[in-house]
Design a protein around this motif. Sequence first.
Motif, PDB file in Angstrom:
ATOM      1  N   ASP A 121       0.833  -1.216   0.000  1.00  0.00           N
ATOM      2  CA  ASP A 121       0.000   0.000   0.000  1.00  0.00           C
ATOM      3  C   ASP A 121       0.867   1.265   0.000  1.00  0.00           C
ATOM      4  O   ASP A 121       0.469   2.301  -0.549  1.00  0.00           O
ATOM      5  CB  ASP A 121      -0.933   0.034   1.231  1.00  0.00           C
ATOM      6  CG  ASP A 121      -1.998  -1.066   1.185  1.00  0.00           C
ATOM      7  OD1 ASP A 121      -2.138  -1.722   0.130  1.00  0.00           O
ATOM      8  OD2 ASP A 121      -2.681  -1.270   2.208  1.00  0.00           O
ATOM      9  N   ILE A 122       2.037   1.192   0.648  1.00  0.00           N
ATOM     10  CA  ILE A 122       2.897   2.384   0.711  1.00  0.00           C
ATOM     11  C   ILE A 122       3.485   2.700  -0.666  1.00  0.00           C
ATOM     12  O   ILE A 122       3.582   3.864  -1.057  1.00  0.00           O
ATOM     13  CB  ILE A 122       4.004   2.227   1.779  1.00  0.00           C
ATOM     14  CG1 ILE A 122       3.351   2.176   3.181  1.00  0.00           C
ATOM     15  CG2 ILE A 122       5.006   3.389   1.709  1.00  0.00           C
ATOM     16  CD1 ILE A 122       4.334   2.173   4.340  1.00  0.00           C
ATOM     17  N   GLU A 123       3.822   1.648  -1.414  1.00  0.00           N
ATOM     18  CA  GLU A 123       4.344   1.877  -2.772  1.00  0.00           C
ATOM     19  C   GLU A 123       3.262   2.527  -3.646  1.00  0.00           C
ATOM     20  O   GLU A 123       3.542   3.421  -4.443  1.00  0.00           O
ATOM     21  CB  GLU A 123       4.796   0.557  -3.424  1.00  0.00           C
ATOM     22  CG  GLU A 123       6.223   0.152  -3.076  1.00  0.00           C
ATOM     23  CD  GLU A 123       6.345  -0.418  -1.665  1.00  0.00           C
ATOM     24  OE1 GLU A 123       7.054   0.197  -0.837  1.00  0.00           O
ATOM     25  OE2 GLU A 123       5.706  -1.459  -1.372  1.00  0.00           O
ATOM     26  N   VAL A 124       2.039   2.038  -3.497  1.00  0.00           N
ATOM     27  CA  VAL A 124       0.945   2.604  -4.293  1.00  0.00           C
ATOM     28  C   VAL A 124       0.723   4.066  -3.887  1.00  0.00           C
ATOM     29  O   VAL A 124       0.543   4.950  -4.721  1.00  0.00           O
ATOM     30  CB  VAL A 124      -0.352   1.782  -4.100  1.00  0.00           C
ATOM     31  CG1 VAL A 124      -1.507   2.397  -4.885  1.00  0.00           C
ATOM     32  CG2 VAL A 124      -0.135   0.329  -4.532  1.00  0.00           C
ATOM     33  N   ARG A 125       0.767   4.278  -2.578  1.00  0.00           N
ATOM     34  CA  ARG A 125       0.567   5.624  -2.050  1.00  0.00           C
ATOM     35  C   ARG A 125       1.614   6.615  -2.581  1.00  0.00           C
ATOM     36  O   ARG A 125       1.319   7.791  -2.826  1.00  0.00           O
ATOM     37  CB  ARG A 125       0.632   5.539  -0.518  1.00  0.00           C
ATOM     38  CG  ARG A 125       0.551   6.851   0.202  1.00  0.00           C
ATOM     39  CD  ARG A 125       0.442   6.597   1.706  1.00  0.00           C
ATOM     40  NE  ARG A 125       0.820   7.808   2.429  1.00  0.00           N
ATOM     41  CZ  ARG A 125       0.048   8.870   2.546  1.00  0.00           C
ATOM     42  NH1 ARG A 125      -1.136   8.893   1.980  1.00  0.00           N
ATOM     43  NH2 ARG A 125       0.459   9.939   3.213  1.00  0.00           N
ATOM     44  N   ALA A 126       2.821   6.096  -2.789  1.00  0.00           N
ATOM     45  CA  ALA A 126       3.900   6.959  -3.300  1.00  0.00           C
ATOM     46  C   ALA A 126       3.579   7.485  -4.694  1.00  0.00           C
ATOM     47  O   ALA A 126       4.141   8.476  -5.151  1.00  0.00           O
ATOM     48  CB  ALA A 126       5.223   6.187  -3.312  1.00  0.00           C
ATOM     49  N   LYS A 127       2.628   6.793  -5.350  1.00  0.00           N
ATOM     50  CA  LYS A 127       2.252   7.209  -6.708  1.00  0.00           C
ATOM     51  C   LYS A 127       0.927   7.952  -6.713  1.00  0.00           C
ATOM     52  O   LYS A 127       0.201   7.942  -7.714  1.00  0.00           O
ATOM     53  CB  LYS A 127       2.168   5.965  -7.605  1.00  0.00           C
ATOM     54  CG  LYS A 127       3.475   5.194  -7.700  1.00  0.00           C
ATOM     55  CD  LYS A 127       3.285   3.854  -8.421  1.00  0.00           C
ATOM     56  CE  LYS A 127       4.531   2.999  -8.325  1.00  0.00           C
ATOM     57  NZ  LYS A 127       4.251   1.572  -8.604  1.00  0.00           N
ATOM     58  N   PHE A 128       0.607   8.569  -5.586  1.00  0.00           N
ATOM     59  CA  PHE A 128      -0.698   9.226  -5.452  1.00  0.00           C
ATOM     60  C   PHE A 128      -0.950  10.205  -6.604  1.00  0.00           C
ATOM     61  O   PHE A 128      -2.036  10.241  -7.179  1.00  0.00           O
ATOM     62  CB  PHE A 128      -0.768   9.973  -4.099  1.00  0.00           C
ATOM     63  CG  PHE A 128      -2.158  10.032  -3.520  1.00  0.00           C
ATOM     64  CD1 PHE A 128      -2.544   9.192  -2.481  1.00  0.00           C
ATOM     65  CD2 PHE A 128      -3.100  10.938  -4.004  1.00  0.00           C
ATOM     66  CE1 PHE A 128      -3.825   9.248  -1.937  1.00  0.00           C
ATOM     67  CE2 PHE A 128      -4.378  11.001  -3.463  1.00  0.00           C
ATOM     68  CZ  PHE A 128      -4.741  10.143  -2.429  1.00  0.00           C
TER      69      PHE A 128
END
Lengths: 289, 289
Positions: free
Chosen positions: B210-217
């Motif tokens: 989820d943090i990796e995805v969040r980094a691509k907000f």
Amino acid sequence: MAKKSAQVQSVRDAFRVLPESFDLAGLDPAAAPVGPKSKAEAAADMVEVGAQLDDLQEALYAEGTGGGRRSVLLVLQGMDTSGKGGTIRHVAGLVNPQGLHIASFKKPTAAERRHDFLWRIRRQVPAPGMIGVFDRSHYEEVLIARVDGLVPAAEWRRRYELINEFESELVGSGVTVVKCFLHISPERQKERLVARLEDPAKRWKYNPHDIEVRAKFSQYRSAYQDALVKCATPVAPWFAIPSDRKWYRNWAVARVLLETLQEVAPVYPEPSYDPLVELARLREADPLR
Amino acid sequence: MAKKSAQVQSVRDAFRVLPESFDLAGLDPAAAPVGPKSKAEAAADMVEVGAQLDDLQEALYAEGTGGGRRSVLLVLQGMDTSGKGGTIRHVAGLVNPQGLHIASFKKPTAAERRHDFLWRIRRQVPAPGMIGVFDRSHYEEVLIARVDGLVPAAEWRRRYELINEFESELVGSGVTVVKCFLHISPERQKERLVARLEDPAKRWKYNPHDIEVRAKFSQYRSAYQDALVKCATPVAPWFAIPSDRKWYRNWAVARVLLETLQEVAPVYPEPSYDPLVELARLREADPLR
């Protein structure tokens, strides 16, 4: 929840079909051997039941996402107007619909009939983490199939054992099976059929054939008596639910389901990551902080 | 219900994505352009919305049993923690679960990937009479597929048109399509991820990825901007729902769905029998009277 188990356990026991003594003809469809004495009392208890069911369903669902193999299957059977649909609305409706798998078994199609009678049933077995609800089921194969002579007697007589083997196999694979027979009187059925005809918004639920089926009420009672007695196994019990009063029926099925889930006692999966590490990542290394 | 349509109509209009002017980056995820100003007000209105949704869903279901071809499909999209699951629980949970078909689209399996990207979607289109809910959808094919470069740019660019054709085909076959984008701020997402990590009963919802995805907000924001603008068609509109406050998000999606169903205006089927004849049969010739 543990402290309630003594009281709660008694609900299931009050409705459990005991093969050696069960007599459907002698069972009062308006009985209330346990639980609320009024609609208001039932409604109050349903709030509590709903909250607990909701929690347990979420834990079961979570368990499934974590690799757990367990699920629960609620089988609903009963004569027309006994309230299979109403039970789904009011009991299954208490939990998150995302964790429900509801299957309605109508008259088998020609394609379904080319397969073994359990084929279409197997396809609807709830996946891990799910609560499955069967609106009618494989039991139709020893009910209408017997009453209407759709198959030779030797064939439906063989099916009790096949059903027991099937359910035992389900239980072995992690499915907790709980079966509720919604027991309604012919008098109450007539009232409900009349009500369906009188209300334009309920006429879609009525079929002229319902009267032909109703004419066979006693044959169905015999068929249910045998099905319940022959297939009330320790691993896949039957419960006979007095269903002349809708609020009592809903309360009883909800409590039976709740007890079942309490016994399953689903557990939230252990995370496959370290929560503290992740909190630190999120708080300290968050690219968007 | 007709008398309410003016007020009700305004709810959809408040959230409707207008392709010519829509700017996701400028949209406040905590906005409340219409409706309740507090959680208590929303809860009060949800009782009314729930009753109306329940009635309309039953009529739609009845229409389907009578040969009607219409259904409704609610598509939910949004970043992690935007509340797709919560919306299903609190909005879809307002109606009879028997009339719901919920489909969650995870990462495509190897088998699914061998097919056209719409193949697995088509299999989950709601049957006549049903309300379908998609938890993620074919839009992932222009979101993660684009952001993570899973397919060449030429491929995902082609998909907007394919999606519009697909949805137009659905609408032509009787499916009313309503799409809600749950719009959450990165700050609120962080709070919710932290909450998931801190609560042992919520940790199963968290994935370190989820943090990796969040980094691509911001890349996701661009991808959503394009998806919403390119696929907000008159027949299959998108609604952007401010989702930083759960109670507002639930209220808004519920009202959007309600308006949609009001527009569908399902009708109970005319009985294929004469109710008066049936009442007479039941009352006078009832074999069990």
